[in-house]
Structures are given as structure tokens and as C-alpha cells.
Design a protein around this motif. Structure first.
Motif, mmCIF file in Angstrom:
data_model
loop_
_atom_site.group_PDB
_atom_site.id
_atom_site.type_symbol
_atom_site.label_atom_id
_atom_site.label_comp_id
_atom_site.label_asym_id
_atom_site.label_seq_id
_atom_site.Cartn_x
_atom_site.Cartn_y
_atom_site.Cartn_z
ATOM 1 N N ALA A 67 -4.055 -0.110 -5.666
ATOM 2 C CA ALA A 67 -4.919 -0.100 -4.483
ATOM 3 C C ALA A 67 -6.099 -1.048 -4.671
ATOM 4 C CB ALA A 67 -5.412 1.315 -4.198
ATOM 5 N N CYS A 113 -10.076 4.192 -3.886
ATOM 6 C CA CYS A 113 -9.494 4.423 -2.571
ATOM 7 C C CYS A 113 -9.224 5.915 -2.474
ATOM 8 C CB CYS A 113 -8.220 3.602 -2.400
ATOM 9 S SG CYS A 113 -7.522 3.768 -0.749
ATOM 10 N N LEU A 168 0.831 -1.208 0.000
ATOM 11 C CA LEU A 168 0.000 0.000 0.000
ATOM 12 C C LEU A 168 0.866 1.260 0.000
ATOM 13 C CD1 LEU A 168 -2.929 -0.788 2.458
ATOM 14 C CD2 LEU A 168 -3.110 -0.288 0.004
ATOM 15 N N THR A 181 -3.395 0.361 8.862
ATOM 16 C CA THR A 181 -3.791 1.434 7.950
ATOM 17 C C THR A 181 -5.225 1.176 7.538
ATOM 18 O OG1 THR A 181 -1.579 2.002 7.164
ATOM 19 C CG2 THR A 181 -3.396 2.443 5.660
ATOM 20 N N ALA A 238 -8.041 2.130 4.815
ATOM 21 C CA ALA A 238 -8.304 2.703 3.496
ATOM 22 C C ALA A 238 -9.738 3.204 3.478
ATOM 23 C CB ALA A 238 -8.105 1.639 2.414
ATOM 24 N N VAL A 287 3.174 4.392 5.581
ATOM 25 C CA VAL A 287 2.168 3.326 5.663
ATOM 26 C C VAL A 287 2.843 1.974 5.911
ATOM 27 C CG1 VAL A 287 0.455 2.054 4.283
ATOM 28 C CG2 VAL A 287 0.435 4.561 4.316
ATOM 29 N N LEU A 308 -5.553 6.876 2.493
ATOM 30 C CA LEU A 308 -5.083 5.902 3.468
ATOM 31 C C LEU A 308 -4.785 6.655 4.760
ATOM 32 C CD1 LEU A 308 -2.481 4.056 1.215
ATOM 33 C CD2 LEU A 308 -4.799 3.265 1.776
#
Length: 173
Positions: free
Chosen positions: A127, A139, A61, A77, A79, A71, A142
Motif C-alpha cells: 500500500a 493505510c 490495491l 477507491t 484510501a 477494489v 480502502l
């Protein structure tokens, strides 16, 4: 569940280096519940949240944007995912609502001593593959979470912000 304190708002800062320790499941659930309860325009709730804690997934990611390296080292994390909007007005409201959800998660995390920082997503194809998103979803951002590696969160006495008298206007500009 305690109410988020004023100290959490004053302590929240972007944290991009994290200790190598997991976030307790009950604390991660509290952050997610804060996201789910976020107000949204016309109560549309235009979001889905994908939680990632697997180290390999986090490392991948981090490659979705040139400034998302933090990240990879996060404990978790989240999303933020939304449908691709039909028009600019819908897109604007989705982004506004996602911003509200972002801050609500970050302040809740700060209240628990957990640091956070956001990241944009440039590589939507990557993603989508990593998160298993349908083609009609994107997405939006994040949000990385973890315990600060440098110093714990505590209220900041003199934040680097413009003085109140320069940005706060009463009744008129």
C-alpha cells in the motif's frame, strides 16, 4: 448541495460488483468533501485521503488484503491514511474517526446512487509503495466505489438486522 436523505441511509449496502463506468468528477468530489467535513475527536482530523481511479493501481490495491478483490473492479477507491499512532488510546480514536469518515462517504455515495464497500489493508508495504505514502503513515482502510452491477440502490424494507427490541435499551440495559 442537498442534505443526505433518510432513503440514502436505508438504501446503503455493501456493493462489491460494479458497472464498468466512471463516477462523474463532481460526484467523487462530493464524496471527498463529505470525508473532509467529518467530525473527529477534538477536531484532530487525523486523516488524509488518496483517491485512485487508475485501473492498474486499483488492481494492485486489491492485492493488499485477501478480501479486497472488489477494489480491482471499482470505478474509484479512496484510501484512508493516518499517521502511525504513538499509543493505543490515540490508535483507538484514529480508528473511531476513520470509521465516521467511512460511513459519511458511503452514505453520501448512496445518496448519489453509487455503491461502496470497505476493505482492510494487510500488506502495508505494498500500500505504501502504490500510494506513495511516507514511512510514518499507514493505510487504515480502502473504500471502493462504483455503480452496482446487480441492482440499483433503493431503500431496503426489511434489512437483515437484529430486531430493535433486542438491541435498543431505554435508560438501562
Amino acid at each position: 448541495m442537498p442534505v443526505v436523505r433518510w432513503d440514502a441511509i436505508r438504501a446503503r449496502r455493501d456493493v462489491r460488483t460494479y458497472e464498468d463506468r466512471p463516477i462523474p468528477p463532481e460526484d467523487l468530489e462530493r464524496v471527498l468533501e463529505a470525508a473532509r467535513r467529518t467530525p473527529s475527536s477534538m477536531n484532530a482530523q487525523p486523516w488524509d485521503f488518496v483517491v485512485c481511479t487508475d485501473r492498474t493501481t486499483l488492481e494492485q490495491l486489491a492485492k493488499t488484503w485477501r478480501y479486497a478483490a472488489h477494489v480491482a473492479g471499482s470505478a474509484a477507491t479512496i484510501a484512508l491514511v493516518a499517521a502511525d499512532p504513538a499509543d493505543q488510546e490515540e490508535r483507538d480514536w484514529i480508528f473511531y474517526d476513520m470509521g465516521q469518515a467511512t460511513l459519511q462517504m458511503m452514505v453520501t455515495a448512496a445518496d448519489l446512487g453509487i455503491g461502496s464497500s470497505h476493505a482492510a489493508v494487510d500488506d502495508q508495504d505494498l500500500a505504501r509503495r502504490l500510494l506513495g505514502l511516507p514511512e510514518d503513515r499507514s493505510c487504515v482502510a480502502l473504500i471502493a466505489f462504483g455503480y452496482p452491477a446487480d441492482r440499483p440502490l433503493r431503500p431496503i424494507a426489511r434489512p437483515a438486522r437484529h430486531p430493535a427490541d433486542q438491541v435498543i435499551h431505554r435508560e438501562r440495559w
